[in-house]
Design an enzyme around this catalytic site. Structure first.
Site, short mmCIF file in Angstrom:
data_model
loop_
_atom_site.label_atom_id
_atom_site.label_comp_id
_atom_site.label_asym_id
_atom_site.label_seq_id
_atom_site.Cartn_x
_atom_site.Cartn_y
_atom_site.Cartn_z
N LYS A 172 0.89 -1.18 0.00
CA LYS A 172 0.00 0.00 0.00
C LYS A 172 0.92 1.22 0.00
CE LYS A 172 -2.98 3.27 1.26
NZ LYS A 172 -2.21 4.43 0.76
N GLU A 248 9.28 1.47 11.01
CA GLU A 248 10.38 2.43 10.84
C GLU A 248 9.74 3.80 10.94
OE1 GLU A 248 12.47 5.04 9.76
OE2 GLU A 248 12.51 4.31 7.69
N GLU A 382 10.58 16.71 15.52
CA GLU A 382 11.12 16.48 14.18
C GLU A 382 10.53 17.56 13.25
OE1 GLU A 382 9.72 12.82 12.41
OE2 GLU A 382 11.59 12.58 11.31
C1 SIN Z 1 17.20 6.28 3.90
O1 SIN Z 1 16.96 5.11 3.61
O2 SIN Z 1 18.31 6.78 3.76
C2 SIN Z 1 16.15 7.17 4.51
C3 SIN Z 1 14.85 6.52 4.69
C4 SIN Z 1 13.89 7.37 5.48
O3 SIN Z 1 14.19 8.47 5.85
O4 SIN Z 1 12.79 6.88 5.76
#
Ligand code: SIN
Length: 479
Positions: A172, A248, A382
Protein backbone atom coordinates in the site's frame (compact mmCIF):
# COMPACT_ATOMS: atom_id res chain seq x y z
CA UNK A 1 2.16 5.04 -16.86
CA UNK A 2 0.17 2.51 -14.81
CA UNK A 3 -2.60 3.99 -12.68
CA UNK A 4 -4.68 0.96 -11.62
CA UNK A 5 -4.24 -1.41 -8.68
CA UNK A 6 -1.99 -4.40 -9.40
CA UNK A 7 -3.70 -7.56 -8.19
CA UNK A 8 -2.90 -11.14 -9.14
CA UNK A 9 -0.68 -10.09 -12.02
CA UNK A 10 -3.14 -7.65 -13.64
CA UNK A 11 -3.78 -3.93 -13.44
CA UNK A 12 -7.39 -3.50 -12.36
CA UNK A 13 -9.53 -0.46 -11.52
CA UNK A 14 -10.80 -0.01 -7.97
CA UNK A 15 -13.99 -2.00 -7.38
CA UNK A 16 -15.75 1.28 -6.57
CA UNK A 17 -14.65 2.72 -9.92
CA UNK A 18 -13.30 5.75 -8.08
CA UNK A 19 -10.01 7.45 -8.82
CA UNK A 20 -8.03 10.21 -7.15
CA UNK A 21 -5.60 12.80 -8.45
CA UNK A 22 -1.87 12.56 -7.83
CA UNK A 23 -0.35 16.01 -8.09
CA UNK A 24 3.16 17.37 -8.39
CA UNK A 25 3.85 19.24 -5.13
CA UNK A 26 6.09 21.70 -6.98
CA UNK A 27 3.41 22.89 -9.40
CA UNK A 28 0.09 21.36 -8.30
CA UNK A 29 -0.17 19.91 -11.83
CA UNK A 30 -2.13 16.65 -11.95
CA UNK A 31 0.31 13.85 -12.79
CA UNK A 32 -2.35 11.12 -13.07
CA UNK A 33 -5.70 9.87 -11.86
CA UNK A 34 -5.07 6.71 -9.85
CA UNK A 35 -7.38 3.89 -8.69
CA UNK A 36 -8.89 4.69 -5.31
CA UNK A 37 -8.86 1.19 -3.87
CA UNK A 38 -10.49 0.27 -0.57
CA UNK A 39 -10.92 -2.67 1.73
CA UNK A 40 -12.43 -4.96 -0.96
CA UNK A 41 -9.50 -4.34 -3.29
CA UNK A 42 -7.06 -4.93 -0.46
CA UNK A 43 -8.82 -8.22 0.45
CA UNK A 44 -8.61 -9.33 -3.18
CA UNK A 45 -4.88 -8.54 -3.14
CA UNK A 46 -4.36 -10.45 0.11
CA UNK A 47 -6.25 -13.43 -1.37
CA UNK A 48 -4.12 -13.32 -4.52
CA UNK A 49 -0.95 -13.19 -2.43
CA UNK A 50 -2.21 -16.13 -0.35
CA UNK A 51 -2.88 -18.20 -3.48
CA UNK A 52 0.58 -17.42 -4.84
CA UNK A 53 2.34 -18.15 -1.55
CA UNK A 54 2.64 -21.99 -1.68
CA UNK A 55 4.16 -21.93 -5.16
CA UNK A 56 6.56 -19.07 -4.48
CA UNK A 57 7.59 -20.49 -1.12
CA UNK A 58 8.41 -23.88 -2.57
CA UNK A 59 10.62 -22.51 -5.36
CA UNK A 60 14.34 -22.83 -4.74
CA UNK A 61 15.84 -19.61 -3.42
CA UNK A 62 18.16 -19.58 -6.41
CA UNK A 63 15.08 -19.45 -8.68
CA UNK A 64 13.41 -16.72 -6.65
CA UNK A 65 16.61 -14.71 -7.03
CA UNK A 66 16.24 -14.53 -10.82
CA UNK A 67 13.22 -12.20 -11.10
CA UNK A 68 14.52 -10.14 -8.17
CA UNK A 69 17.81 -9.57 -9.97
CA UNK A 70 16.03 -8.98 -13.26
CA UNK A 71 13.79 -6.36 -11.69
CA UNK A 72 16.86 -4.53 -10.41
CA UNK A 73 18.34 -4.60 -13.93
CA UNK A 74 15.10 -3.22 -15.39
CA UNK A 75 15.09 -0.42 -12.84
CA UNK A 76 18.61 0.55 -13.86
CA UNK A 77 17.54 0.38 -17.52
CA UNK A 78 14.56 2.65 -16.85
CA UNK A 79 16.26 4.94 -14.36
CA UNK A 80 15.40 8.16 -16.22
CA UNK A 81 11.70 7.32 -16.49
CA UNK A 82 11.47 6.14 -12.87
CA UNK A 83 13.40 9.13 -11.56
CA UNK A 84 11.19 11.54 -13.46
CA UNK A 85 8.04 9.88 -12.11
CA UNK A 86 9.47 9.93 -8.59
CA UNK A 87 10.37 13.60 -8.88
CA UNK A 88 6.92 14.45 -10.25
CA UNK A 89 5.01 12.79 -7.47
CA UNK A 90 7.19 13.69 -4.47
CA UNK A 91 8.97 16.81 -5.70
CA UNK A 92 12.55 15.74 -5.02
CA UNK A 93 15.28 16.95 -7.39
CA UNK A 94 15.89 14.67 -10.36
CA UNK A 95 19.52 14.08 -9.35
CA UNK A 96 18.34 12.73 -5.99
CA UNK A 97 15.60 10.70 -7.63
CA UNK A 98 18.20 8.97 -9.84
CA UNK A 99 20.22 8.09 -6.74
CA UNK A 100 17.05 6.79 -5.13
CA UNK A 101 16.33 4.46 -8.06
CA UNK A 102 19.83 2.97 -7.82
CA UNK A 103 19.45 2.68 -4.03
CA UNK A 104 16.09 0.96 -4.57
CA UNK A 105 17.58 -1.53 -7.03
CA UNK A 106 20.37 -2.31 -4.56
CA UNK A 107 17.86 -3.89 -2.13
CA UNK A 108 16.66 -6.26 -4.84
CA UNK A 109 20.21 -7.13 -5.90
CA UNK A 110 21.37 -7.71 -2.34
CA UNK A 111 18.39 -9.77 -1.22
CA UNK A 112 18.44 -11.85 -4.40
CA UNK A 113 21.73 -13.14 -3.01
CA UNK A 114 20.84 -13.14 0.67
CA UNK A 115 17.77 -15.30 0.02
CA UNK A 116 20.21 -18.09 -0.89
CA UNK A 117 21.73 -17.94 2.60
CA UNK A 118 18.66 -18.65 4.72
CA UNK A 119 20.33 -21.49 6.58
CA UNK A 120 18.77 -23.77 9.18
CA UNK A 121 20.48 -25.32 12.21
CA UNK A 122 21.06 -28.68 13.80
CA UNK A 123 21.29 -28.80 17.60
CA UNK A 124 23.14 -31.54 19.49
CA UNK A 125 20.44 -33.48 21.36
CA UNK A 126 20.70 -34.85 24.91
CA UNK A 127 18.98 -38.03 23.76
CA UNK A 128 21.11 -39.90 21.19
CA UNK A 129 17.92 -41.20 19.58
CA UNK A 130 16.84 -37.70 18.62
CA UNK A 131 17.84 -35.19 15.96
CA UNK A 132 16.95 -31.58 16.62
CA UNK A 133 16.56 -29.26 13.64
CA UNK A 134 15.63 -25.62 13.21
CA UNK A 135 14.05 -24.65 9.89
CA UNK A 136 13.62 -21.03 8.86
CA UNK A 137 10.52 -20.63 6.79
CA UNK A 138 8.76 -17.70 5.10
CA UNK A 139 6.05 -16.44 7.46
CA UNK A 140 3.31 -16.11 4.80
CA UNK A 141 1.72 -13.09 3.16
CA UNK A 142 3.47 -9.85 4.03
CA UNK A 143 2.03 -6.35 3.76
CA UNK A 144 4.05 -3.20 3.20
CA UNK A 145 2.86 0.33 3.88
CA UNK A 146 5.30 2.72 2.28
CA UNK A 147 5.89 6.47 2.68
CA UNK A 148 5.96 9.36 0.22
CA UNK A 149 9.50 10.57 0.89
CA UNK A 150 11.20 7.61 -0.88
CA UNK A 151 8.45 6.34 -3.22
CA UNK A 152 10.79 3.88 -4.98
CA UNK A 153 13.32 2.75 -2.39
CA UNK A 154 10.95 2.10 0.49
CA UNK A 155 8.97 -0.30 -1.73
CA UNK A 156 12.02 -2.36 -2.63
CA UNK A 157 13.49 -2.18 0.87
CA UNK A 158 10.41 -4.11 1.99
CA UNK A 159 9.93 -6.14 -1.16
CA UNK A 160 13.50 -7.43 -1.49
CA UNK A 161 13.69 -9.30 1.84
CA UNK A 162 10.03 -10.40 1.81
CA UNK A 163 10.14 -11.97 -1.64
CA UNK A 164 13.65 -13.37 -1.21
CA UNK A 165 12.50 -15.08 2.00
CA UNK A 166 9.65 -16.73 0.06
CA UNK A 167 6.80 -14.52 1.27
CA UNK A 168 4.33 -12.94 -1.11
CA UNK A 169 3.38 -9.32 -0.63
CA UNK A 170 0.74 -6.61 -0.84
CA UNK A 171 2.05 -3.04 -0.99
CA UNK A 172 0.00 0.00 0.00
CA UNK A 173 1.99 3.03 -1.21
CA UNK A 174 1.42 6.48 0.25
CA UNK A 175 -1.52 8.21 -1.42
CA UNK A 176 0.71 11.13 -2.42
CA UNK A 177 3.12 8.86 -4.34
CA UNK A 178 1.50 5.67 -5.69
CA UNK A 179 2.91 5.91 -9.22
CA UNK A 180 6.44 4.72 -8.45
CA UNK A 181 5.08 1.59 -6.76
CA UNK A 182 2.87 0.91 -9.78
CA UNK A 183 5.85 1.40 -12.10
CA UNK A 184 7.76 -1.20 -10.06
CA UNK A 185 4.75 -3.53 -10.33
CA UNK A 186 4.72 -3.06 -14.09
CA UNK A 187 8.40 -3.93 -14.31
CA UNK A 188 7.81 -6.95 -12.06
CA UNK A 189 5.72 -8.49 -14.85
CA UNK A 190 8.61 -8.09 -17.29
CA UNK A 191 10.99 -9.45 -14.66
CA UNK A 192 8.99 -12.68 -14.55
CA UNK A 193 7.42 -12.78 -11.09
CA UNK A 194 4.48 -15.19 -10.99
CA UNK A 195 1.04 -13.56 -10.65
CA UNK A 196 0.08 -12.73 -7.07
CA UNK A 197 3.62 -12.67 -5.66
CA UNK A 198 3.60 -8.86 -5.66
CA UNK A 199 0.40 -6.83 -5.44
CA UNK A 200 -0.12 -3.08 -5.10
CA UNK A 201 -3.28 -1.47 -3.76
CA UNK A 202 -3.49 2.29 -4.19
CA UNK A 203 -6.08 4.43 -2.44
CA UNK A 204 -6.84 7.38 -0.25
CA UNK A 205 -8.41 5.48 2.63
CA UNK A 206 -5.34 4.01 4.28
CA UNK A 207 -7.20 2.85 7.42
CA UNK A 208 -9.67 0.84 5.27
CA UNK A 209 -6.93 -0.73 3.19
CA UNK A 210 -4.79 -1.62 6.19
CA UNK A 211 -7.85 -3.13 7.87
CA UNK A 212 -7.56 -5.94 5.31
CA UNK A 213 -4.03 -6.57 6.59
CA UNK A 214 -5.08 -6.98 10.21
CA UNK A 215 -8.56 -8.53 10.21
CA UNK A 216 -7.43 -11.99 9.10
CA UNK A 217 -4.85 -14.66 9.85
CA UNK A 218 -3.49 -14.66 6.31
CA UNK A 219 -1.23 -11.63 6.60
CA UNK A 220 1.58 -12.56 8.97
CA UNK A 221 3.82 -9.54 8.72
CA UNK A 222 3.16 -5.83 8.26
CA UNK A 223 6.03 -3.47 7.58
CA UNK A 224 5.41 0.25 7.89
CA UNK A 225 7.54 3.32 7.33
CA UNK A 226 6.01 6.58 8.45
CA UNK A 227 5.06 8.58 11.51
CA UNK A 228 5.25 7.36 15.09
CA UNK A 229 1.61 8.33 15.51
CA UNK A 230 0.44 5.95 12.77
CA UNK A 231 2.99 3.32 13.86
CA UNK A 232 1.34 3.20 17.30
CA UNK A 233 -2.09 2.63 15.72
CA UNK A 234 -0.73 -0.21 13.58
CA UNK A 235 1.04 -1.78 16.54
CA UNK A 236 -2.19 -1.73 18.55
CA UNK A 237 -4.10 -3.11 15.56
CA UNK A 238 -1.61 -5.96 15.13
CA UNK A 239 -2.58 -7.39 18.52
CA UNK A 240 -5.88 -8.90 17.36
CA UNK A 241 -4.30 -11.53 15.11
CA UNK A 242 -0.85 -11.34 16.70
CA UNK A 243 0.69 -10.13 13.45
CA UNK A 244 4.39 -9.37 13.44
CA UNK A 245 5.12 -5.73 12.62
CA UNK A 246 8.25 -3.88 11.59
CA UNK A 247 7.98 -0.15 12.19
CA UNK A 248 10.38 2.43 10.84
CA UNK A 249 9.09 5.60 12.45
CA UNK A 250 10.05 9.19 13.14
CA UNK A 251 13.49 10.43 14.03
CA UNK A 252 15.05 13.47 15.65
CA UNK A 253 18.67 13.00 14.68
CA UNK A 254 21.42 14.86 16.51
CA UNK A 255 24.45 15.83 14.40
CA UNK A 256 27.35 16.40 16.79
CA UNK A 257 30.47 18.23 15.67
CA UNK A 258 33.40 18.02 18.13
CA UNK A 259 36.19 20.58 18.03
CA UNK A 260 38.72 18.07 16.67
CA UNK A 261 36.53 17.24 13.64
CA UNK A 262 37.60 17.82 10.05
CA UNK A 263 35.31 20.79 9.42
CA UNK A 264 35.28 20.37 5.64
CA UNK A 265 33.93 16.86 6.12
CA UNK A 266 31.56 17.94 8.87
CA UNK A 267 30.06 20.70 6.68
CA UNK A 268 29.79 18.39 3.67
CA UNK A 269 28.15 15.78 5.92
CA UNK A 270 25.77 18.35 7.38
CA UNK A 271 24.68 19.37 3.86
CA UNK A 272 24.11 15.76 2.79
CA UNK A 273 22.31 14.73 5.94
CA UNK A 274 20.12 17.81 6.41
CA UNK A 275 19.06 18.78 2.92
CA UNK A 276 18.38 15.49 1.13
CA UNK A 277 14.78 15.63 -0.06
CA UNK A 278 14.47 19.14 1.43
CA UNK A 279 14.95 17.72 4.90
CA UNK A 280 12.06 15.29 4.50
CA UNK A 281 13.74 12.05 5.57
CA UNK A 282 13.46 10.20 8.88
CA UNK A 283 17.24 10.11 9.26
CA UNK A 284 17.82 13.80 8.45
CA UNK A 285 19.95 15.68 10.96
CA UNK A 286 17.38 17.59 12.96
CA UNK A 287 19.57 19.18 15.63
CA UNK A 288 23.16 20.38 15.20
CA UNK A 289 25.30 20.31 18.34
CA UNK A 290 28.59 22.06 17.72
CA UNK A 291 31.44 22.36 20.24
CA UNK A 292 32.17 25.94 21.27
CA UNK A 293 35.71 26.26 19.86
CA UNK A 294 34.59 25.47 16.28
CA UNK A 295 31.08 26.84 16.48
CA UNK A 296 31.67 30.17 14.69
CA UNK A 297 33.77 28.58 11.96
CA UNK A 298 31.29 25.74 11.40
CA UNK A 299 28.29 28.08 11.27
CA UNK A 300 30.05 30.42 8.82
CA UNK A 301 31.02 27.62 6.43
CA UNK A 302 27.69 25.82 6.80
CA UNK A 303 25.76 29.04 6.20
CA UNK A 304 27.73 29.79 3.02
CA UNK A 305 27.03 26.32 1.65
CA UNK A 306 23.33 26.44 2.56
CA UNK A 307 22.86 29.93 1.10
CA UNK A 308 24.18 28.63 -2.23
CA UNK A 309 21.56 25.86 -2.53
CA UNK A 310 19.26 26.23 -5.51
CA UNK A 311 15.55 25.98 -4.66
CA UNK A 312 13.08 25.05 -7.38
CA UNK A 313 10.95 22.53 -9.20
CA UNK A 314 12.64 19.13 -8.77
CA UNK A 315 12.52 18.60 -12.53
CA UNK A 316 14.26 21.91 -13.36
CA UNK A 317 17.97 21.76 -14.15
CA UNK A 318 20.22 22.34 -11.17
CA UNK A 319 17.54 22.18 -8.46
CA UNK A 320 18.88 21.05 -5.09
CA UNK A 321 15.91 21.81 -2.84
CA UNK A 322 12.42 20.91 -4.02
CA UNK A 323 9.06 21.74 -2.47
CA UNK A 324 7.60 20.48 0.75
CA UNK A 325 5.27 17.59 -0.11
CA UNK A 326 2.26 19.31 1.46
CA UNK A 327 1.22 22.69 2.86
CA UNK A 328 1.18 21.20 6.38
CA UNK A 329 4.90 20.42 6.06
CA UNK A 330 5.65 24.01 5.09
CA UNK A 331 3.58 25.31 8.00
CA UNK A 332 5.40 23.06 10.46
CA UNK A 333 8.80 24.26 9.25
CA UNK A 334 7.64 27.88 9.44
CA UNK A 335 6.26 27.35 12.95
CA UNK A 336 9.55 25.87 14.14
CA UNK A 337 11.49 28.80 12.67
CA UNK A 338 9.09 31.41 14.12
CA UNK A 339 9.28 29.79 17.56
CA UNK A 340 13.09 29.77 17.49
CA UNK A 341 13.32 33.40 16.33
CA UNK A 342 10.79 34.49 18.95
CA UNK A 343 12.88 32.85 21.66
CA UNK A 344 16.21 34.40 20.76
CA UNK A 345 17.68 32.37 17.88
CA UNK A 346 18.64 34.09 14.63
CA UNK A 347 18.66 32.90 11.03
CA UNK A 348 22.09 33.11 9.41
CA UNK A 349 20.44 32.26 6.09
CA UNK A 350 16.85 31.56 5.01
CA UNK A 351 14.14 31.74 7.64
CA UNK A 352 11.03 32.02 5.48
CA UNK A 353 9.21 30.48 2.54
CA UNK A 354 10.42 31.36 -0.96
CA UNK A 355 8.46 32.02 -4.10
CA UNK A 356 9.60 30.00 -7.10
CA UNK A 357 8.29 31.53 -10.36
CA UNK A 358 5.65 29.35 -11.99
CA UNK A 359 5.42 27.04 -8.98
CA UNK A 360 3.10 26.44 -6.06
CA UNK A 361 3.65 28.35 -2.80
CA UNK A 362 5.19 25.35 -1.02
CA UNK A 363 8.94 26.04 -0.87
CA UNK A 364 10.87 26.68 2.33
CA UNK A 365 14.19 28.46 2.08
CA UNK A 366 17.03 26.28 3.35
CA UNK A 367 17.61 27.77 6.78
CA UNK A 368 20.33 27.82 9.41
CA UNK A 369 19.27 28.95 12.89
CA UNK A 370 22.01 29.88 15.31
CA UNK A 371 21.70 30.47 19.04
CA UNK A 372 19.16 27.70 19.44
CA UNK A 373 18.45 26.28 22.91
CA UNK A 374 17.11 22.81 23.75
CA UNK A 375 13.71 24.12 24.87
CA UNK A 376 12.83 25.46 21.39
CA UNK A 377 10.33 23.55 19.24
CA UNK A 378 12.91 22.80 16.54
CA UNK A 379 15.02 21.07 19.18
CA UNK A 380 12.16 19.11 20.67
CA UNK A 381 10.27 17.92 17.58
CA UNK A 382 11.12 16.48 14.18
CA UNK A 383 10.88 19.41 11.71
CA UNK A 384 10.90 17.31 8.50
CA UNK A 385 11.99 20.32 6.50
CA UNK A 386 15.13 22.20 5.38
CA UNK A 387 15.78 23.88 8.74
CA UNK A 388 19.09 23.40 10.56
CA UNK A 389 19.11 24.58 14.19
CA UNK A 390 22.55 24.94 15.80
CA UNK A 391 23.28 24.66 19.52
CA UNK A 392 26.70 25.29 21.07
CA UNK A 393 27.97 22.78 23.64
CA UNK A 394 31.04 22.59 25.84
CA UNK A 395 31.57 18.99 26.92
CA UNK A 396 31.06 15.51 25.53
CA UNK A 397 28.80 14.67 28.49
CA UNK A 398 26.59 17.67 27.70
CA UNK A 399 26.33 16.75 24.00
CA UNK A 400 25.46 13.16 24.89
CA UNK A 401 22.81 14.17 27.41
CA UNK A 402 21.13 16.53 24.92
CA UNK A 403 21.37 14.02 22.08
CA UNK A 404 19.65 11.35 24.17
CA UNK A 405 17.03 13.69 25.63
CA UNK A 406 14.28 12.65 23.22
CA UNK A 407 11.82 9.78 22.90
CA UNK A 408 13.18 9.15 19.39
CA UNK A 409 16.16 6.99 18.54
CA UNK A 410 16.62 6.41 14.81
CA UNK A 411 19.88 7.97 13.58
CA UNK A 412 22.63 10.02 15.22
CA UNK A 413 25.79 11.48 13.68
CA UNK A 414 29.09 12.49 15.16
CA UNK A 415 32.11 14.11 13.61
CA UNK A 416 35.37 13.77 15.51
CA UNK A 417 38.93 12.49 15.08
CA UNK A 418 39.15 10.91 18.55
CA UNK A 419 38.93 7.10 18.34
CA UNK A 420 38.18 6.53 22.01
CA UNK A 421 35.41 9.13 21.92
CA UNK A 422 33.95 7.51 18.82
CA UNK A 423 33.59 4.21 20.66
CA UNK A 424 32.25 5.86 23.85
CA UNK A 425 29.66 7.82 21.90
CA UNK A 426 28.68 4.94 19.59
CA UNK A 427 27.91 2.86 22.67
CA UNK A 428 26.18 5.59 24.68
CA UNK A 429 23.98 7.19 22.01
CA UNK A 430 20.48 5.70 22.27
CA UNK A 431 19.98 5.27 18.53
CA UNK A 432 19.61 2.40 16.08
CA UNK A 433 22.06 3.96 13.60
CA UNK A 434 25.20 5.97 14.37
CA UNK A 435 27.06 7.67 11.52
CA UNK A 436 30.67 8.37 12.52
CA UNK A 437 32.17 10.97 10.20
CA UNK A 438 29.50 9.60 7.85
CA UNK A 439 26.28 11.42 7.06
CA UNK A 440 24.79 8.74 4.80
CA UNK A 441 25.06 5.40 6.61
CA UNK A 442 22.03 3.66 5.04
CA UNK A 443 22.88 0.78 2.71
CA UNK A 444 21.21 -2.46 1.63
CA UNK A 445 23.59 -4.71 3.56
CA UNK A 446 23.27 -3.05 6.97
CA UNK A 447 20.41 -2.97 9.49
CA UNK A 448 18.31 0.20 9.33
CA UNK A 449 15.87 0.98 12.13
CA UNK A 450 15.41 2.69 15.44
CA UNK A 451 14.86 2.28 19.15
CA UNK A 452 12.33 3.88 21.51
CA UNK A 453 9.62 5.78 19.59
CA UNK A 454 11.53 5.37 16.33
CA UNK A 455 10.37 1.84 15.80
CA UNK A 456 10.73 -1.90 15.94
CA UNK A 457 12.59 -4.31 13.71
CA UNK A 458 15.21 -3.73 11.07
CA UNK A 459 15.33 -3.40 7.30
CA UNK A 460 18.46 -4.17 5.34
CA UNK A 461 21.19 -6.69 5.92
CA UNK A 462 20.67 -10.27 7.03
CA UNK A 463 18.69 -8.82 9.95
CA UNK A 464 16.10 -7.52 7.47
CA UNK A 465 15.25 -10.93 6.06
CA UNK A 466 14.82 -12.40 9.57
CA UNK A 467 11.68 -10.28 9.94
CA UNK A 468 10.01 -12.44 7.29
CA UNK A 469 11.13 -15.84 8.59
CA UNK A 470 9.47 -18.09 11.15
CA UNK A 471 11.56 -20.55 13.10
CA UNK A 472 10.28 -24.11 13.06
CA UNK A 473 11.85 -26.47 15.58
CA UNK A 474 11.72 -30.09 14.51
CA UNK A 475 12.41 -32.81 17.06
CA UNK A 476 12.99 -36.08 15.20
CA UNK A 477 13.15 -39.39 17.04
CA UNK A 478 15.28 -41.62 14.85
CA UNK A 479 15.48 -44.69 17.01
C1 SIN B 1 17.20 6.28 3.90
O1 SIN B 1 16.96 5.11 3.61
O2 SIN B 1 18.31 6.78 3.76
C2 SIN B 1 16.15 7.17 4.51
C3 SIN B 1 14.85 6.52 4.69
C4 SIN B 1 13.89 7.37 5.48
O3 SIN B 1 14.19 8.47 5.85
O4 SIN B 1 12.79 6.88 5.76
Amino acid sequence: MQTACFIDGSFVPARSGRTFAVTNPATDAVVAQVADGGVADARAAVDAAARAFPGWKSMAAIERAKPLRKLAELMHRDVERLADLCSQECGKPLAEARVEVAYAASFLEWYAEEGKRVYGETIPASDPAKRLLVLRQPCGVAAAITPWNFPVAMVTRKMGPALAAGCTQVVKPAEQTPLSALAIAELSVEAGFPAGVLNVVTGLDAPAITEAFFDNLTVRHVSFTGSTEVGRILLARSAANVVRVSLELGGHAPFIVFDDADLDKAVAGAMASKFRNAGQTCVCANRFLVQRRVHAEFVARFTAAVAALKVGDGRAAGTQIGPMIEDAGLHKAETHVADALAHGAHATTGGSRVKVPGCADRFMAPTVLDGVTPDMLCFREETFGPVAPVYTFDTEAEALAIANDTPYGLAAYLFTADGARIMRMAEALQYGIVGVNDALPATAQAPFGGVKHSGLGREGGHHGIEEYLDLRYVSWRVG
